[in-house]
Structure formats: structure tokens, C-alpha cells
Design a protein around this motif. Sequence first.
Motif, short mmCIF file in Angstrom:
data_model
loop_
_atom_site.label_atom_id
_atom_site.label_comp_id
_atom_site.label_asym_id
_atom_site.label_seq_id
_atom_site.Cartn_x
_atom_site.Cartn_y
_atom_site.Cartn_z
N LYS A 146 0.82 -1.32 -0.02
CA LYS A 146 0.06 -0.11 -0.06
C LYS A 146 0.86 1.33 0.14
O LYS A 146 0.57 2.27 -0.79
N GLY A 147 1.92 1.25 1.11
CA GLY A 147 2.75 2.50 0.95
C GLY A 147 3.50 2.62 -0.28
O GLY A 147 3.63 3.85 -0.77
N ILE A 148 4.22 1.49 -0.87
CA ILE A 148 4.93 1.59 -2.09
C ILE A 148 3.94 2.14 -3.20
O ILE A 148 4.43 3.18 -4.19
N ASN A 149 2.76 1.55 -3.39
CA ASN A 149 2.00 1.94 -4.65
C ASN A 149 1.32 3.08 -4.58
O ASN A 149 1.21 3.84 -5.63
N LEU A 150 0.91 3.56 -3.26
CA LEU A 150 0.34 5.03 -3.20
C LEU A 150 1.38 6.08 -3.57
O LEU A 150 1.19 6.93 -4.18
N SER A 151 2.52 5.84 -2.64
CA SER A 151 3.67 6.87 -3.09
C SER A 151 4.37 6.92 -4.27
O SER A 151 4.38 8.18 -5.00
N TYR A 152 4.58 5.84 -5.15
CA TYR A 152 4.72 5.95 -6.49
C TYR A 152 3.91 6.41 -7.48
O TYR A 152 4.04 7.30 -8.29
N ALA A 153 2.53 6.14 -7.40
CA ALA A 153 1.38 6.78 -8.13
C ALA A 153 1.24 8.13 -8.02
O ALA A 153 1.21 8.77 -9.04
#
Length: 72
Positions: free
Chosen positions: A41-48
Motif C-alpha cells: 500500500k505504501g509503495i503503490n500509493l507513494s509511486y502513483a
Amino acid sequence: MLQKYKEKYKFKLYHYALMKNHIHLVIETTGGSGKLSDIMKGINLSYAQHYKNKYRHIGHFWQDRYKSILIS
């Protein structure tokens, strides 16, 4: 960005591949401070958010939600 989340959630990153509409990660959770769902969740939201701001992208970003497969 991955380094930031590695330090926060204490997982091992063995390999990654950033594709046009998704990412492949080979990681190992270490029983540290995060579950796989929290890490992703953290990686996906941050990169998006980063990509959308940088390239002024509007709409859906990732192809689908993350999937996990056990590698033994």
C-alpha cells in the motif's frame, strides 16, 4: 522510494522490475514492523502520487491490485 519503505517496514528486497503499468518485486517480510499489505500500500500509493504529479497523469495508474505468490 523503495529504500524509504525498506527502512520503515524492515523487509528484504531481492529484485524489482518497473514495467509500464505495473511493478514486480521479490521481497521477504522479516516479521519487522509491517505486513505485506502495508508495504505494498505504501509503495503503490507513494509511486502513483509521484508519477501523477511529475507527468500530470489523470485517472487509473496501476493495472490491477497487487498479487502475492509464495516463492519457496
